[in-house]
Motif scaffolding. Structure first.
Motif, PDB file in Angstrom:
ATOM      1  N   MET A   1       0.833  -1.189   0.000  1.00 14.49           N
ATOM      2  CA  MET A   1       0.000   0.000   0.000  1.00 14.49           C
ATOM      3  C   MET A   1       0.873   1.247   0.000  1.00 14.49           C
ATOM      4  O   MET A   1       1.821   1.324   0.767  1.00 14.49           O
ATOM      5  CB  MET A   1      -0.865  -0.044   1.255  1.00 14.49           C
ATOM      6  N   GLN A   2       0.542   2.205  -0.813  1.00 14.29           N
ATOM      7  CA  GLN A   2       1.325   3.432  -0.873  1.00 14.29           C
ATOM      8  C   GLN A   2       0.919   4.373   0.248  1.00 14.29           C
ATOM      9  O   GLN A   2      -0.239   4.429   0.629  1.00 14.29           O
ATOM     10  CB  GLN A   2       1.145   4.111  -2.222  1.00 14.29           C
ATOM     11  N   ASN A   3       1.891   5.129   0.761  1.00 12.18           N
ATOM     12  CA  ASN A   3       1.660   6.065   1.844  1.00 12.18           C
ATOM     13  C   ASN A   3       1.465   7.483   1.344  1.00 12.18           C
ATOM     14  O   ASN A   3       1.802   8.421   2.030  1.00 12.18           O
ATOM     15  CB  ASN A   3       2.841   6.056   2.819  1.00 12.18           C
ATOM     16  N   ARG A   4       0.947   7.673   0.170  1.00 10.00           N
ATOM     17  CA  ARG A   4       0.742   9.027  -0.317  1.00 10.00           C
ATOM     18  C   ARG A   4      -0.691   9.189  -0.797  1.00 10.00           C
ATOM     19  O   ARG A   4      -1.365   8.218  -1.107  1.00 10.00           O
ATOM     20  CB  ARG A   4       1.733   9.383  -1.414  1.00 10.00           C
ATOM     21  N   LYS A   5      -1.100  10.444  -0.828  1.00  9.97           N
ATOM     22  CA  LYS A   5      -2.459  10.736  -1.275  1.00  9.97           C
ATOM     23  C   LYS A   5      -2.644  10.260  -2.709  1.00  9.97           C
ATOM     24  O   LYS A   5      -1.714  10.290  -3.498  1.00  9.97           O
ATOM     25  CB  LYS A   5      -2.721  12.232  -1.177  1.00  9.97           C
ATOM     26  N   GLU A   6      -3.839   9.883  -3.040  1.00 10.59           N
ATOM     27  CA  GLU A   6      -4.114   9.328  -4.355  1.00 10.59           C
ATOM     28  C   GLU A   6      -3.711  10.263  -5.495  1.00 10.59           C
ATOM     29  O   GLU A   6      -3.179   9.829  -6.501  1.00 10.59           O
ATOM     30  CB  GLU A   6      -5.600   8.990  -4.461  1.00 10.59           C
ATOM     31  N   ASN A   7      -3.919  11.577  -5.339  1.00 12.38           N
ATOM     32  CA  ASN A   7      -3.621  12.499  -6.428  1.00 12.38           C
ATOM     33  C   ASN A   7      -2.222  13.104  -6.339  1.00 12.38           C
ATOM     34  O   ASN A   7      -1.850  13.891  -7.179  1.00 12.38           O
ATOM     35  CB  ASN A   7      -4.674  13.615  -6.498  1.00 12.38           C
ATOM     36  N   GLU A   8      -1.462  12.744  -5.330  1.00 17.62           N
ATOM     37  CA  GLU A   8      -0.106  13.283  -5.180  1.00 17.62           C
ATOM     38  C   GLU A   8       0.862  12.503  -6.063  1.00 17.62           C
ATOM     39  O   GLU A   8       0.918  11.282  -6.016  1.00 17.62           O
ATOM     40  CB  GLU A   8       0.332  13.186  -3.717  1.00 17.62           C
ATOM     41  N   MET A   9       1.606  13.228  -6.877  1.00 24.97           N
ATOM     42  CA  MET A   9       2.564  12.587  -7.775  1.00 24.97           C
ATOM     43  C   MET A   9       3.967  12.739  -7.202  1.00 24.97           C
ATOM     44  O   MET A   9       4.282  13.745  -6.582  1.00 24.97           O
ATOM     45  CB  MET A   9       2.510  13.243  -9.156  1.00 24.97           C
ATOM     46  N   GLY A  10       4.813  11.755  -7.455  1.00 28.83           N
ATOM     47  CA  GLY A  10       6.206  11.866  -7.061  1.00 28.83           C
ATOM     48  C   GLY A  10       6.913  12.888  -7.930  1.00 28.83           C
ATOM     49  O   GLY A  10       6.486  13.170  -9.050  1.00 28.83           O
ATOM     50  N   ILE A  11       7.983  13.426  -7.428  1.00 24.99           N
ATOM     51  CA  ILE A  11       8.733  14.440  -8.171  1.00 24.99           C
ATOM     52  C   ILE A  11       9.539  13.799  -9.302  1.00 24.99           C
ATOM     53  O   ILE A  11       9.848  14.436 -10.296  1.00 24.99           O
ATOM     54  CB  ILE A  11       9.627  15.280  -7.232  1.00 24.99           C
ATOM     55  N   ILE A  12       9.872  12.527  -9.143  1.00 20.08           N
ATOM     56  CA  ILE A  12      10.617  11.794 -10.165  1.00 20.08           C
ATOM     57  C   ILE A  12       9.847  10.526 -10.516  1.00 20.08           C
ATOM     58  O   ILE A  12       9.392   9.807  -9.631  1.00 20.08           O
ATOM     59  CB  ILE A  12      12.026  11.411  -9.651  1.00 20.08           C
ATOM     60  N   ASP A  13       9.723  10.269 -11.786  1.00 22.88           N
ATOM     61  CA  ASP A  13       9.118   9.027 -12.260  1.00 22.88           C
ATOM     62  C   ASP A  13      10.233   7.976 -12.286  1.00 22.88           C
ATOM     63  O   ASP A  13      11.185   8.101 -13.057  1.00 22.88           O
ATOM     64  CB  ASP A  13       8.532   9.241 -13.656  1.00 22.88           C
ATOM     65  N   GLY A  14      10.139   6.973 -11.430  1.00 25.23           N
ATOM     66  CA  GLY A  14      11.157   5.941 -11.343  1.00 25.23           C
ATOM     67  C   GLY A  14      11.431   5.227 -12.651  1.00 25.23           C
ATOM     68  O   GLY A  14      12.509   4.667 -12.855  1.00 25.23           O
ATOM     69  N   LYS A  15      10.467   5.260 -13.569  1.00 23.49           N
ATOM     70  CA  LYS A  15      10.642   4.597 -14.857  1.00 23.49           C
ATOM     71  C   LYS A  15      11.540   5.392 -15.799  1.00 23.49           C
ATOM     72  O   LYS A  15      11.848   4.928 -16.887  1.00 23.49           O
ATOM     73  CB  LYS A  15       9.288   4.348 -15.507  1.00 23.49           C
ATOM     74  N   THR A  16      11.975   6.586 -15.366  1.00 23.01           N
ATOM     75  CA  THR A  16      12.876   7.387 -16.196  1.00 23.01           C
ATOM     76  C   THR A  16      14.337   7.174 -15.812  1.00 23.01           C
ATOM     77  O   THR A  16      15.199   7.937 -16.234  1.00 23.01           O
ATOM     78  CB  THR A  16      12.546   8.897 -16.114  1.00 23.01           C
ATOM     79  N   ILE A  17      14.613   6.129 -15.030  1.00 26.31           N
ATOM     80  CA  ILE A  17      16.013   5.858 -14.672  1.00 26.31           C
ATOM     81  C   ILE A  17      16.822   5.757 -15.958  1.00 26.31           C
ATOM     82  O   ILE A  17      16.395   5.140 -16.938  1.00 26.31           O
ATOM     83  CB  ILE A  17      16.166   4.590 -13.813  1.00 26.31           C
ATOM     84  N   CYS A  18      17.967   6.417 -15.966  1.00 25.14           N
ATOM     85  CA  CYS A  18      18.746   6.452 -17.204  1.00 25.14           C
ATOM     86  C   CYS A  18      20.228   6.162 -16.983  1.00 25.14           C
ATOM     87  O   CYS A  18      20.956   5.968 -17.947  1.00 25.14           O
ATOM     88  CB  CYS A  18      18.590   7.804 -17.902  1.00 25.14           C
ATOM     89  N   GLN A  19      20.671   6.112 -15.722  1.00 25.62           N
ATOM     90  CA  GLN A  19      22.108   5.978 -15.503  1.00 25.62           C
ATOM     91  C   GLN A  19      22.412   5.439 -14.108  1.00 25.62           C
ATOM     92  O   GLN A  19      21.751   5.801 -13.145  1.00 25.62           O
ATOM     93  CB  GLN A  19      22.738   7.368 -15.647  1.00 25.62           C
ATOM     94  N   VAL A  20      23.407   4.582 -14.057  1.00 30.04           N
ATOM     95  CA  VAL A  20      24.060   4.202 -12.806  1.00 30.04           C
ATOM     96  C   VAL A  20      25.502   4.628 -12.989  1.00 30.04           C
ATOM     97  O   VAL A  20      26.118   4.326 -14.021  1.00 30.04           O
ATOM     98  CB  VAL A  20      23.962   2.681 -12.537  1.00 30.04           C
ATOM     99  N   ALA A  21      26.031   5.362 -12.008  1.00 30.77           N
ATOM    100  CA  ALA A  21      27.365   5.937 -12.173  1.00 30.77           C
ATOM    101  C   ALA A  21      28.313   5.470 -11.089  1.00 30.77           C
ATOM    102  O   ALA A  21      28.008   5.568  -9.902  1.00 30.77           O
ATOM    103  CB  ALA A  21      27.281   7.460 -12.167  1.00 30.77           C
ATOM    104  N   LEU A  22      29.452   4.968 -11.542  1.00 31.99           N
ATOM    105  CA  LEU A  22      30.515   4.538 -10.634  1.00 31.99           C
ATOM    106  C   LEU A  22      31.627   5.577 -10.627  1.00 31.99           C
ATOM    107  O   LEU A  22      31.873   6.229 -11.642  1.00 31.99           O
ATOM    108  CB  LEU A  22      31.118   3.211 -11.102  1.00 31.99           C
TER     109      LEU A  22
END
Length: 158
Positions: A1-22
């Motif tokens: 279950m998510q702990n945020r209001k139904e209409n509240e959007m995250g600031i970042i869409d996790g599906k836009t991950i584009c890089q892992v940096a070492l």
């Protein structure tokens, strides 16, 4: 279950991950090992552009870092490997404190200003900033809260 209001959007869409940096001490050696692991040619190393072009900043101050990088295209995500130089940078600071390791994960954003406001409001200030042809990147001091630094990449629509 998510702990945020139904209409509240995250600031970042996790599906836009584009890089892992070492960040590593020896770029050439590390790149060679990943090339063998992936069975691909070694990508060409390149340097961060000069501060006058990249407008690089570390903790709010201009940085003359010309770190060396190489990038493996892994589909949606790239693996970026960075060898810092002696100039002040988030990469150099990380390497000195932690040794080789994951510096950040990056996500694309359509609204850099909103991302900056969110991170700063949540006590994760801008740590490192720079520009590249076609866009910019902002690394936030999020390691304590998120386990690693988070970067947002912004590329204005043309």
């Amino acid at each position: 279950m998510q702990n945020r209001k139904e209409n509240e959007m995250g600031i970042i869409d996790g599906k836009t991950i584009c890089q892992v940096a070492l960040v590593v001490k020896d770029l050439d050696k590390t790149v060679e090992e990943y090339a063998k692991l992936f069975g691909v040619p070694k990508p060409e190393a390149f340097r961060v552009p000069e501060e006058s072009v990249a407008h690089t900043q570390f903790k709010g101050a201009p940085s003359k870092t010309r770190a060396r990088l190489a990038v493996f295209d892994l589909g949606q995500v790239v693996l970026e490997i960075t060898e810092p130089d002696e100039e002040p940078s988030s990469w150099k600071d990380f390497l000195e404190k932690n040794g080789d390791g994951i510096h950040h994960i990056a996500f694309m954003t359509d609204d850099r200003d909103a991302a900056v406001k969110y991170f700063e409001k949540n006590d994760m200030p801008v740590r490192h900033y720079g520009e590249y042809e076609g866009g910019n990147y902002t690394v936030f001091d999020s390691k304590e809260k998120l386990g690693t630094f988070v970067q947002v990449k912004y590329e204005p629509k043309k």
